[in-house]
Design an enzyme around this catalytic site. Sequence first.
Site, PDB file in Angstrom:
ATOM      1  N   TYR A 182      -8.697   6.590  12.642  1.00 17.88           N
ATOM      2  CA  TYR A 182      -7.237   6.766  12.864  1.00 17.88           C
ATOM      3  C   TYR A 182      -6.398   6.346  11.665  1.00 17.88           C
ATOM      4  O   TYR A 182      -5.459   7.195  11.400  1.00 17.88           O
ATOM      5  CB  TYR A 182      -6.936   5.746  14.082  1.00 17.88           C
ATOM      6  CG  TYR A 182      -5.709   5.567  14.493  1.00 17.88           C
ATOM      7  CD1 TYR A 182      -4.877   6.523  15.117  1.00 17.88           C
ATOM      8  CD2 TYR A 182      -4.776   4.470  14.074  1.00 17.88           C
ATOM      9  CE1 TYR A 182      -3.789   6.324  15.514  1.00 17.88           C
ATOM     10  CE2 TYR A 182      -3.381   4.410  14.512  1.00 17.88           C
ATOM     11  CZ  TYR A 182      -2.835   5.104  15.247  1.00 17.88           C
ATOM     12  OH  TYR A 182      -1.526   4.986  15.568  1.00 17.88           O
ATOM     13  N   LYS A 196      -3.539   9.070   9.979  1.00 17.57           N
ATOM     14  CA  LYS A 196      -2.385   8.537   9.896  1.00 17.57           C
ATOM     15  C   LYS A 196      -1.868   8.730   8.591  1.00 17.57           C
ATOM     16  O   LYS A 196      -0.603   9.140   8.195  1.00 17.57           O
ATOM     17  CB  LYS A 196      -2.084   7.535  10.493  1.00 17.57           C
ATOM     18  CG  LYS A 196      -2.184   7.469  12.356  1.00 17.57           C
ATOM     19  CD  LYS A 196      -1.331   8.518  12.692  1.00 17.57           C
ATOM     20  CE  LYS A 196      -1.228   8.268  14.164  1.00 17.57           C
ATOM     21  NZ  LYS A 196      -0.377   9.495  14.990  1.00 17.57           N
TER      22      LYS A 196
END
Length: 304
Positions: free
Chosen positions: A171, A175
């Site tokens: 993640y 991001k």
Amino acid sequence: MSGLMDGRVVIVTGAGRGLGRAHALAFAAEGAKVVVNDIGVGGDGSATGESPGELVVEEIRAAGGEAVVNGDDVADWAGAENLVKTALDNFGRLDVLVNNAGFLRDRMLANMSEEEWDAVIRVHLKGHFAPMRHAMTYWRAESKAGNPVDARIINTSSGAGLMGSIGQGNYAAAKAGIATLTVQAAAEFGRYGVTVNAIAPSARTRMTVGAGGAMAEMMAAPEEGFDAMAPENVSPLVVWLGSAESKDVTGRVFEAEGGKVSLADGWRHGEAIDKGDRWDPKELGPVVEKLIASSQPPTPVYGA
């Protein structure tokens, strides 16, 4: 409401719940026509058979607004193309794309599977690029045809992407990629009348509450007073970035939490020592020590 978005058409991905739902409702309240994209999956991307996007559309229509639902997978190339087509077919134009869809497959890097890595990178990073690419096909054609374009892309990064987050390497990497993609796209798309910015929000969603432990405690709703972690707190900034008023703001990443808005500064060229010739490896120990000593320490990784 002020009607800040009157006449503008907005796509919000992952708009069935959490931040996306809050954004869609806030845009509609300001007069926008909204395409509510959601495929109805769980917090880990698994199928649920639910249609939360339909409920959001019903809320908008009940309040007197205009909205349609779209169930395409934003990380599928043809699906992202059809998402943009949904806006054009139903409302005749597109002015704002809010990339928000995503899910988590948290695990320490030493234990993470290839599938857990690929799934998260796909939905976040490709799921930002594919809709952005097809939206730009439309805006570039409009610009080249001599039609005025005043369009906006708002991407969704995260504090995990800016600083890192223990147990969320997939993640965090996705991001971080979104933050850089935002800066890159802003530099390329400005000539066509399109601005590109990103937010790194802190809010209570299925992903943050599902994280458990201290994170879940921090995100819990207060018994009374201002709910700093409500996703609705982030949406005013997203709406403003989608408005005509934000035309001079591009290539920036904003952090938003509760009533606080701040700018996140990215990588910059730091202190340098130039020998004017090739270094010998044995020389570099003191050089690196001096560079580190004269630099600001990095922000700690979340959870470290």
